[in-house]
Design an enzyme around this catalytic site. Structure first.
Site, PDB file in Angstrom:
ATOM      1  N   SER A   1     -14.910   7.064 -29.623  1.00  0.00           N
ATOM      2  CA  SER A   1     -15.551   6.991 -28.303  1.00  0.00           C
ATOM      3  C   SER A   1     -15.114   5.737 -27.559  1.00  0.00           C
ATOM      4  O   SER A   1     -14.776   4.714 -28.159  1.00  0.00           O
ATOM      5  CB  SER A   1     -17.072   6.989 -28.451  1.00  0.00           C
ATOM      6  OG  SER A   1     -17.506   8.115 -29.184  1.00  0.00           O
TER       7      SER A   1
HETATM    8  N1  SAH Z   1     -18.806   8.185 -33.687  1.00  0.00           N
HETATM    9  C1  SAH Z   1     -17.395   8.445 -33.746  1.00  0.00           C
HETATM   10  C2  SAH Z   1     -16.983   9.403 -32.638  1.00  0.00           C
HETATM   11  C3  SAH Z   1     -16.245  10.521 -33.207  1.00  0.00           C
HETATM   12  S1  SAH Z   1     -15.971  11.934 -32.191  1.00  0.00           S
HETATM   13  C4  SAH Z   1     -16.590   7.159 -33.712  1.00  0.00           C
HETATM   14  O1  SAH Z   1     -17.171   6.087 -33.540  1.00  0.00           O
HETATM   15  O2  SAH Z   1     -15.370   7.200 -33.872  1.00  0.00           O
HETATM   16  C5  SAH Z   1     -17.189  13.055 -32.820  1.00  0.00           C
HETATM   17  C6  SAH Z   1     -17.118  13.350 -34.305  1.00  0.00           C
HETATM   18  O3  SAH Z   1     -18.143  14.300 -34.569  1.00  0.00           O
HETATM   19  C7  SAH Z   1     -15.819  14.001 -34.776  1.00  0.00           C
HETATM   20  O4  SAH Z   1     -15.286  13.269 -35.838  1.00  0.00           O
HETATM   21  C8  SAH Z   1     -16.250  15.390 -35.224  1.00  0.00           C
HETATM   22  O5  SAH Z   1     -15.516  15.894 -36.310  1.00  0.00           O
HETATM   23  C9  SAH Z   1     -17.704  15.158 -35.589  1.00  0.00           C
HETATM   24  N2  SAH Z   1     -18.531  16.352 -35.608  1.00  0.00           N
HETATM   25  C10 SAH Z   1     -18.523  17.399 -34.749  1.00  0.00           C
HETATM   26  N3  SAH Z   1     -19.445  18.309 -35.100  1.00  0.00           N
HETATM   27  C11 SAH Z   1     -20.071  17.808 -36.222  1.00  0.00           C
HETATM   28  C12 SAH Z   1     -21.113  18.295 -37.070  1.00  0.00           C
HETATM   29  N4  SAH Z   1     -21.719  19.469 -36.870  1.00  0.00           N
HETATM   30  N5  SAH Z   1     -21.496  17.522 -38.104  1.00  0.00           N
HETATM   31  C13 SAH Z   1     -20.893  16.324 -38.352  1.00  0.00           C
HETATM   32  N6  SAH Z   1     -19.913  15.823 -37.598  1.00  0.00           N
HETATM   33  C14 SAH Z   1     -19.490  16.563 -36.539  1.00  0.00           C
END
Ligand code: SAH
Length: 225
Positions: free
Chosen positions: A76
């Site tokens: 993000s």
């Molecule tokens: N908080 C992260 C942002 C990652 S983007 C950071 O600081 O880098 C969002 C993430 O959510 C992705 O890695 C994606 O695989 C995950 N995601 C999406 N749906 C999900 C679910 N149902 N359960 C767990 N993770 C999920």
């Protein structure tokens, strides 16, 4: 070969991943981003964001932008991390926090650096493996699970803070069931091409919603990979 997550990467000498670059990011978050929670700014000044992205992109780590982390996912934008973290702790520092969507591990590292007991669930095993290595190398205690985080993490519930870092039209009841009285949940809710950042608090048994503005997140998806 230079190890990928060496504590002193070769690029450090170029200054683009230096403490100075990080300090500048913090000043932009404060001046242009309107972020004024010193606890959040201090934590983000501490966590080396360039270690959460591929070395090829490390020189862009302190720009205020989301960056690809593989598997079609993104780390993000710093402003979004700051905004969500500030919203989560504004009404009091939660003790135990659940993050849904570990991704790179950056957001979880900011939460752990704030001293919160941090739990994080990720559905893509490959991303989680790399994130775990980062937590270990940085000496951060983040408890992780490879699972569909839409169900939360019932074994460790309740969580007085819950942060969802992927966008969905709606959240499952399971997450709200793990939010106690006085707890705060922050999540992007809405259509795939743009969501509203919502803060939902449980006050006297009722869920109280606040709209914190428009955001764009990768989708919250079912199942695991
Ligand atoms: N908080 C992260 C942002 C990652 S983007 C950071 O600081 O880098 C969002 C993430 O959510 C992705 O890695 C994606 O695989 C995950 N995601 C999406 N749906 C999900 C679910 N149902 N359960 C767990 N993770 C999920």
């Amino acid at each position: 070969m230079t190890p990928r997550f060496h504590s002193q990467p070769a690029s450090q000498g170029l200054g683009m991943t230096s403490q100075r670059a990080r300090d500048r990011m913090i000043e932009r978050l404060r001046a242009e981003g309107g972020i004024n929670d010193e606890r959040v700014l201090t934590a983000m000044r501490t966590v080396p964001r360039h270690l959460f992205i591929d070395e090829a992109l490390a020189s862009r780590a302190y720009e205020d932008t989301a960056l690809p982390i593989g598997n079609g996912q993104t780390i993000s934008q710093p402003w979004v991390v700051a905004r969500m973290t500030a919203a989560l702790i504004e009404n009091g520092l939660p003790q135990r926090v659940l993050e849904v969507g570990t991704g790179s591990g950056y957001q979880a590292s900011v939460l752990a650096t704030l001293g919160l007991e941090t739990y994080s669930v990720e559905r893509i095993e490959e991303l989680l493996r790399v994130a775990r290595r980062r937590f270990r190398n940085l000496g951060l205690n983040v408890r992780t699970k490879h699972d569909d985080g839409r169900a939360g993490w019932p074994e460790y519930a309740p969580f007085d803070g819950i942060i969802v870092t992927a966008g969905a039209a709606a959240l499952d009841q399971a997450l709200f069931d793990q939010l106690p009285e006085g707890g705060t949940l922050v999540a992007p809710i809405g259509a795939a091409n743009g969501q509203r950042l919502l803060r939902i608090r449980r006050v006297e048994g009722e869920l109280v919603r606040e709209d914190l503005g428009g955001v764009v997140f990768v989708p919250l998806l079912p199942g695991t990979l």
